[in-house]
Design a protein around this motif. Structure first.
Motif, PDB file in Angstrom:
ATOM      1  N   VAL A 253      18.600  30.032 -80.661  1.00  8.24           N
ATOM      2  CA  VAL A 253      18.224  30.285 -79.257  1.00  8.24           C
ATOM      3  C   VAL A 253      17.588  29.058 -78.591  1.00  8.24           C
ATOM      4  N   GLY A 254      16.901  28.227 -79.361  1.00  6.22           N
ATOM      5  CA  GLY A 254      16.334  26.992 -78.798  1.00  6.22           C
ATOM      6  C   GLY A 254      17.454  26.043 -78.382  1.00  6.22           C
ATOM      7  N   ILE A 255      18.459  25.923 -79.237  1.00  5.63           N
ATOM      8  CA  ILE A 255      19.629  25.087 -78.942  1.00  5.63           C
ATOM      9  C   ILE A 255      20.336  25.614 -77.689  1.00  5.63           C
ATOM     10  N   ALA A 256      20.526  26.927 -77.625  1.00  4.21           N
ATOM     11  CA  ALA A 256      21.204  27.529 -76.466  1.00  4.21           C
ATOM     12  C   ALA A 256      20.425  27.242 -75.178  1.00  4.21           C
ATOM     13  N   THR A 257      19.104  27.345 -75.240  1.00  2.00           N
ATOM     14  CA  THR A 257      18.262  27.057 -74.072  1.00  2.00           C
ATOM     15  C   THR A 257      18.496  25.633 -73.593  1.00  2.00           C
ATOM     16  N   ALA A 258      18.489  24.698 -74.542  1.00  2.00           N
ATOM     17  CA  ALA A 258      18.650  23.282 -74.192  1.00  2.00           C
ATOM     18  C   ALA A 258      20.004  23.034 -73.531  1.00  2.00           C
ATOM     19  N   ILE A 259      21.045  23.639 -74.052  1.00  2.00           N
ATOM     20  CA  ILE A 259      22.392  23.393 -73.512  1.00  2.00           C
ATOM     21  C   ILE A 259      22.520  23.993 -72.114  1.00  2.00           C
ATOM     22  N   VAL A 260      21.997  25.190 -71.916  1.00  2.00           N
ATOM     23  CA  VAL A 260      22.067  25.808 -70.583  1.00  2.00           C
ATOM     24  C   VAL A 260      21.276  24.964 -69.573  1.00  2.00           C
ATOM     25  N   LEU A 261      20.081  24.536 -69.954  1.00  2.00           N
ATOM     26  CA  LEU A 261      19.264  23.752 -69.008  1.00  2.00           C
ATOM     27  C   LEU A 261      19.882  22.384 -68.739  1.00  2.00           C
TER      28      LEU A 261
END
Lengths: 248, 248
Positions: free
Chosen positions: A233-241
């Protein structure tokens, strides 16, 4: 002098129940404590080694400081090693937050792992996000592991814990854009972000809950080119932002 | 029967020295072991609970299986809980890898944390990267924590451990594109990726080493919009690969 009673008090703050009782929490290690000194958090007590005190004396003005040895410090610290400092800090009130015009707010639906929440705060801070709304079920922002993993970013992010369904019902007349990450929906690389709104990230195992899914106005998917089943979920957050910010 | 000697052997594989001596390593937990069954890794021994055996019997054909209790399994497992399986697996030879035309290869310069390496393998696998070249100083691919954090992706990524300077000197006549992440260089969002090449990620504390920096042909920077000082290397890998893949 650092008394047995103080030691007991500091150690009790490793547990949520006692943090809530005292409205205080722990900030540990050199980097986090120094970032704390530059923030508007109120420090109740700073315990530090003579070396840390000497090197940072000017930044510590007007704070109640006790100098203790590294051994004493490590006895009460949650960090494996801590040769610098530990602060007891007053919590901020849980005040409602909203996305201003041209602002995106992160919404966390049931993030359970403290390391993940801390990492998400650090990423949000990197991408200039200033507000994070957490479901009541999300791990406590003031957990020492969250504070540590945020690498100082906890000082720059405002959080608000709430029931997400009630929250979005309350602001529904504003028709906010609520963007959520799901599997098999619109390719994030082709998605046109609006000017402002909410970006929802879901639980580590189950993703965004059914109730919160109904509040989402745009479902986006991080495109996959290989075979891993999922992303953290941290990786997903970074990619979306990163995709959000590159639109400008 | 699962003997004391076998138990000792399995437990010894938690340590690099014994993995290298026996050329075997551990794969633990249901998801990782099931992904292993779909791979071309050779399994020397599978220890599993009767429940796991019953549920997956068809996938386990032609493998030496010992059924043991969850208690026995957890005694020899590095995972906190393991109610499924543990496999002893043969290492693959350390064979040199290169980027084919239209292929990007990830290069890791001194990644020390096993959780980070495992996460990087998972991200690489998500973005369709199939080869990872690691500096000799990078944490062992066969470390149980690397295997666990990769969430099964270790089965789909080829790795090659080498001296990076010697490696790039050897292929220098091909004039490969070597892209590295640094602070204060070309904005990744504006960077034009070539068709093939190498993407270098550096050490958790020190970034890319001075020696490897000299081999880099393009320096890119993940743009920052807020105040966090840095990003974790796994996060940086994900952002660079997402930008790489969206170019298509």
């Amino acid at each position: 002098m650092f008394s047995k009673q103080q030691q007991k008090y500091v150690q009790s703050l490793q547990i949520k129940k006692y943090r809530q009782e005292h409205h205080t929490f722990l900030v540990e290690g050199s980097k986090s404590v120094l970032e704390l000194m530059d923030s508007d958090f109120q420090v109740e007590l700073l315990l530090c080694t003579p070396k840390f005190f000497e090197e940072n004396e000017k930044k510590l003005k007007k704070i109640l400081v006790e100098q203790i040895s590294q051994t004493e410090l490590e006895k009460i610290s949650t960090l494996q090693s801590n040769d610098a400092a530990l602060a007891v800090v007053k919590m901020k009130p849980n005040v409602s937050l909203q996305a201003d015009s041209e602002e995106f707010v992160l919404v966390l639906d049931d993030i359970r792992d403290p390391g993940n929440l801390g990492t998400i705060l650090r990423i949000a801070d990197w991408y200039g996000i200033r507000k994070v709304i957490c479901s009541d079920t999300t791990v406590d922002f003031y957990n020492p592991k969250v504070i540590a993993a945020s690498m100082g970013s906890f000082t720059r992010i405002q959080t608000f814990y709430t029931n997400l369904q009630a929250y979005f019902e309350k602001i529904s007349s504003q028709k906010p854009a609520v963007i959520g990450t799901f599997l098999n929906h619109e390719n994030l690389h082709q998605f046109s972000f609006p000017d402002a709104g909410y970006i929802v990230l879901g639980n580590e195992s189950n993703g965004i809950s059914a109730i919160v899914e109904q509040l989402v106005t745009s479902k986006v998917t991080i495109p996959r080119f290989g075979h891993a089943e999922s992303l953290n979920v941290g990786i997903a957050t970074a990619i979306v932002l990163d995709n959000l910010m590159r639109r400008k």
